[in-house]
Design a protein around this motif. Structure first.
Motif, PDB file in Angstrom:
ATOM      1  N   THR A 119       0.834  -1.199   0.000  1.00  0.00           N
ATOM      2  CA  THR A 119       0.000   0.000   0.000  1.00  0.00           C
ATOM      3  C   THR A 119       0.869   1.249   0.000  1.00  0.00           C
ATOM      4  O   THR A 119       0.622   2.192  -0.755  1.00  0.00           O
ATOM      5  CB  THR A 119      -0.936   0.007   1.222  1.00  0.00           C
ATOM      6  N   ALA A 120       1.888   1.261   0.839  1.00  0.00           N
ATOM      7  CA  ALA A 120       2.786   2.419   0.914  1.00  0.00           C
ATOM      8  C   ALA A 120       3.482   2.651  -0.418  1.00  0.00           C
ATOM      9  O   ALA A 120       3.651   3.785  -0.853  1.00  0.00           O
ATOM     10  CB  ALA A 120       3.818   2.219   2.019  1.00  0.00           C
ATOM     11  N   GLN A 121       3.861   1.565  -1.084  1.00  0.00           N
ATOM     12  CA  GLN A 121       4.529   1.683  -2.382  1.00  0.00           C
ATOM     13  C   GLN A 121       3.584   2.306  -3.407  1.00  0.00           C
ATOM     14  O   GLN A 121       3.972   3.195  -4.155  1.00  0.00           O
ATOM     15  CB  GLN A 121       4.987   0.302  -2.856  1.00  0.00           C
ATOM     16  N   ARG A 122       2.326   1.876  -3.420  1.00  0.00           N
ATOM     17  CA  ARG A 122       1.351   2.453  -4.351  1.00  0.00           C
ATOM     18  C   ARG A 122       1.110   3.915  -4.042  1.00  0.00           C
ATOM     19  O   ARG A 122       1.047   4.754  -4.927  1.00  0.00           O
ATOM     20  CB  ARG A 122       0.031   1.674  -4.310  1.00  0.00           C
ATOM     21  N   GLU A 123       0.978   4.245  -2.739  1.00  0.00           N
ATOM     22  CA  GLU A 123       0.731   5.634  -2.356  1.00  0.00           C
ATOM     23  C   GLU A 123       1.909   6.529  -2.701  1.00  0.00           C
ATOM     24  O   GLU A 123       1.759   7.718  -2.915  1.00  0.00           O
ATOM     25  CB  GLU A 123       0.420   5.722  -0.857  1.00  0.00           C
ATOM     26  N   ALA A 124       3.097   5.934  -2.752  1.00  0.00           N
ATOM     27  CA  ALA A 124       4.296   6.702  -3.080  1.00  0.00           C
ATOM     28  C   ALA A 124       4.527   6.758  -4.588  1.00  0.00           C
ATOM     29  O   ALA A 124       5.539   7.253  -5.051  1.00  0.00           O
ATOM     30  CB  ALA A 124       5.511   6.087  -2.384  1.00  0.00           C
ATOM     31  N   GLY A 125       3.579   6.235  -5.367  1.00  0.00           N
ATOM     32  CA  GLY A 125       3.708   6.290  -6.814  1.00  0.00           C
ATOM     33  C   GLY A 125       4.287   5.023  -7.405  1.00  0.00           C
ATOM     34  O   GLY A 125       4.731   5.020  -8.547  1.00  0.00           O
ATOM     35  N   GLY A 126       4.279   3.943  -6.637  1.00  0.00           N
ATOM     36  CA  GLY A 126       4.812   2.659  -7.102  1.00  0.00           C
ATOM     37  C   GLY A 126       3.846   1.967  -8.041  1.00  0.00           C
ATOM     38  O   GLY A 126       2.945   2.592  -8.607  1.00  0.00           O
ATOM     39  N   PRO A 127       4.014   0.655  -8.218  1.00  0.00           N
ATOM     40  CA  PRO A 127       3.178  -0.113  -9.151  1.00  0.00           C
ATOM     41  C   PRO A 127       1.689   0.037  -8.852  1.00  0.00           C
ATOM     42  O   PRO A 127       1.284   0.109  -7.706  1.00  0.00           O
ATOM     43  CB  PRO A 127       3.617  -1.563  -8.912  1.00  0.00           C
ATOM     44  N   VAL A 128       0.920   0.123  -9.909  1.00  0.00           N
ATOM     45  CA  VAL A 128      -0.530   0.226  -9.779  1.00  0.00           C
ATOM     46  C   VAL A 128      -1.186  -0.843 -10.641  1.00  0.00           C
ATOM     47  O   VAL A 128      -0.565  -1.418 -11.530  1.00  0.00           O
ATOM     48  CB  VAL A 128      -1.054   1.622 -10.207  1.00  0.00           C
ATOM     49  N   ASP A 129      -2.452  -1.072 -10.393  1.00  0.00           N
ATOM     50  CA  ASP A 129      -3.240  -2.030 -11.155  1.00  0.00           C
ATOM     51  C   ASP A 129      -3.585  -1.393 -12.504  1.00  0.00           C
ATOM     52  O   ASP A 129      -4.280  -0.368 -12.566  1.00  0.00           O
ATOM     53  CB  ASP A 129      -4.498  -2.368 -10.363  1.00  0.00           C
ATOM     54  N   ALA A 130      -3.101  -1.989 -13.585  1.00  0.00           N
ATOM     55  CA  ALA A 130      -3.311  -1.432 -14.927  1.00  0.00           C
ATOM     56  C   ALA A 130      -4.797  -1.351 -15.283  1.00  0.00           C
ATOM     57  O   ALA A 130      -5.231  -0.412 -15.948  1.00  0.00           O
ATOM     58  CB  ALA A 130      -2.565  -2.263 -15.963  1.00  0.00           C
ATOM     59  N   GLY A 131      -5.586  -2.320 -14.825  1.00  0.00           N
ATOM     60  CA  GLY A 131      -7.019  -2.305 -15.102  1.00  0.00           C
ATOM     61  C   GLY A 131      -7.705  -1.117 -14.453  1.00  0.00           C
ATOM     62  O   GLY A 131      -8.552  -0.457 -15.065  1.00  0.00           O
ATOM     63  N   LEU A 132      -7.333  -0.843 -13.192  1.00  0.00           N
ATOM     64  CA  LEU A 132      -7.909   0.319 -12.516  1.00  0.00           C
ATOM     65  C   LEU A 132      -7.461   1.618 -13.166  1.00  0.00           C
ATOM     66  O   LEU A 132      -8.244   2.555 -13.320  1.00  0.00           O
ATOM     67  CB  LEU A 132      -7.519   0.327 -11.031  1.00  0.00           C
ATOM     68  N   LEU A 133      -6.211   1.654 -13.562  1.00  0.00           N
ATOM     69  CA  LEU A 133      -5.686   2.840 -14.225  1.00  0.00           C
ATOM     70  C   LEU A 133      -6.493   3.149 -15.483  1.00  0.00           C
ATOM     71  O   LEU A 133      -6.864   4.298 -15.732  1.00  0.00           O
ATOM     72  CB  LEU A 133      -4.209   2.636 -14.564  1.00  0.00           C
ATOM     73  N   ALA A 134      -6.797   2.119 -16.250  1.00  0.00           N
ATOM     74  CA  ALA A 134      -7.580   2.294 -17.475  1.00  0.00           C
ATOM     75  C   ALA A 134      -8.991   2.806 -17.153  1.00  0.00           C
ATOM     76  O   ALA A 134      -9.533   3.642 -17.885  1.00  0.00           O
ATOM     77  CB  ALA A 134      -7.652   0.985 -18.245  1.00  0.00           C
ATOM     78  N   LEU A 135      -9.581   2.315 -16.048  1.00  0.00           N
ATOM     79  CA  LEU A 135     -10.913   2.778 -15.659  1.00  0.00           C
ATOM     80  C   LEU A 135     -10.936   4.266 -15.325  1.00  0.00           C
ATOM     81  O   LEU A 135     -11.915   4.956 -15.598  1.00  0.00           O
ATOM     82  CB  LEU A 135     -11.410   1.997 -14.439  1.00  0.00           C
ATOM     83  N   PHE A 136      -9.847   4.753 -14.716  1.00  0.00           N
ATOM     84  CA  PHE A 136      -9.805   6.149 -14.296  1.00  0.00           C
ATOM     85  C   PHE A 136      -9.352   7.114 -15.380  1.00  0.00           C
ATOM     86  O   PHE A 136      -9.605   8.310 -15.285  1.00  0.00           O
ATOM     87  CB  PHE A 136      -8.876   6.310 -13.083  1.00  0.00           C
ATOM     88  N   ALA A 137      -8.688   6.632 -16.416  1.00  0.00           N
ATOM     89  CA  ALA A 137      -8.108   7.512 -17.432  1.00  0.00           C
ATOM     90  C   ALA A 137      -9.158   8.412 -18.088  1.00  0.00           C
ATOM     91  O   ALA A 137      -8.954   9.624 -18.221  1.00  0.00           O
ATOM     92  CB  ALA A 137      -7.376   6.693 -18.485  1.00  0.00           C
ATOM     93  N   GLY A 138     -10.286   7.843 -18.485  1.00  0.00           N
ATOM     94  CA  GLY A 138     -11.333   8.630 -19.149  1.00  0.00           C
ATOM     95  C   GLY A 138     -11.925   9.701 -18.250  1.00  0.00           C
ATOM     96  O   GLY A 138     -11.964  10.887 -18.622  1.00  0.00           O
ATOM     97  N   PRO A 139     -12.403   9.332 -17.049  1.00  0.00           N
ATOM     98  CA  PRO A 139     -12.967  10.360 -16.165  1.00  0.00           C
ATOM     99  C   PRO A 139     -11.960  11.443 -15.763  1.00  0.00           C
ATOM    100  O   PRO A 139     -12.325  12.614 -15.635  1.00  0.00           O
ATOM    101  CB  PRO A 139     -13.423   9.558 -14.934  1.00  0.00           C
ATOM    102  N   ILE A 140     -10.709  11.079 -15.612  1.00  0.00           N
ATOM    103  CA  ILE A 140      -9.692  12.089 -15.271  1.00  0.00           C
ATOM    104  C   ILE A 140      -9.509  13.059 -16.429  1.00  0.00           C
ATOM    105  O   ILE A 140      -9.452  14.276 -16.235  1.00  0.00           O
ATOM    106  CB  ILE A 140      -8.356  11.423 -14.876  1.00  0.00           C
ATOM    107  N   ALA A 141      -9.449  12.516 -17.636  1.00  0.00           N
ATOM    108  CA  ALA A 141      -9.322  13.381 -18.819  1.00  0.00           C
ATOM    109  C   ALA A 141     -10.521  14.319 -18.928  1.00  0.00           C
ATOM    110  O   ALA A 141     -10.369  15.509 -19.225  1.00  0.00           O
ATOM    111  CB  ALA A 141      -9.173  12.528 -20.077  1.00  0.00           C
ATOM    112  N   ALA A 142     -11.724  13.800 -18.638  1.00  0.00           N
ATOM    113  CA  ALA A 142     -12.928  14.636 -18.706  1.00  0.00           C
ATOM    114  C   ALA A 142     -12.889  15.730 -17.643  1.00  0.00           C
ATOM    115  O   ALA A 142     -13.254  16.888 -17.909  1.00  0.00           O
ATOM    116  CB  ALA A 142     -14.179  13.763 -18.524  1.00  0.00           C
ATOM    117  N   ALA A 143     -12.440  15.382 -16.445  1.00  0.00           N
ATOM    118  CA  ALA A 143     -12.344  16.375 -15.366  1.00  0.00           C
ATOM    119  C   ALA A 143     -11.332  17.464 -15.722  1.00  0.00           C
ATOM    120  O   ALA A 143     -11.583  18.653 -15.505  1.00  0.00           O
ATOM    121  CB  ALA A 143     -11.956  15.695 -14.056  1.00  0.00           C
TER     122      ALA A 143
END
Length: 135
Positions: free
Chosen positions: A84-108
């Motif tokens: 968890t600490a590694q992810r919060e520090a910008g470490g490895p993330v779940d690629a599937g979740l990243l893809a889910l957030f890409a569109g809404p972030i771009a829209a925001a």
């Protein structure tokens, strides 16, 4: 220990890392608060706070007279916390979740939202989803 991370958090993270790597194992006794504080040149309250947080996370167990020991399930919990600490520090993330957030972030961003506002909104949505108070 010369980083912006508070000293108690540095102590907590170091103990978690020692458990994760096997340097400390379940049942191992940790130094007394005053001893570790003296060794590190910290106030006893700083080490006590780190131990308290570790106990709340079920990483260590403290019994009056017996001291503080590494808890039975500490290795698995330490691995989870380190991940968890590694992810919060910008470490490895779940690629599937990243893809889910890409569109809404771009829209925001297209609406002019700043990253800090987007992050605050994500935190609020997570809080609402878990039933916690977002404030």
């Amino acid at each position: 220990m010369n980083t912006p991370t508070p000293p108690y958090e540095q102590v907590r993270r170091e103990i978690i890392e020692q458990i994760r790597t096997g340097e400390l194992t379940p049942g191992d006794k940790l130094p007394a608060i005053r001893v570790l504080a003296g060794d590190l040149g910290l106030a006893a309250g700083t080490v006590a706070r780190a131990y308290k947080l570790l106990e709340e996370s079920q990483i260590v167990s403290t019994r009056r007279g017996a001291g503080t020991t590494v808890a039975p399930g500490a290795v698995m919990e330490a691995r989870k916390l380190a991940s968890t600490a590694q992810r919060e520090a910008g470490g490895p993330v779940d690629a599937g979740l990243l893809a889910l957030f890409a569109g809404p972030i771009a829209a925001a961003r297209a609406r002019g939202a700043r990253d800090v506002e987007i992050l605050a909104s994500v935190r609020a949505a997570l809080s609402q989803a878990s039933g916690a108070d977002p404030s």
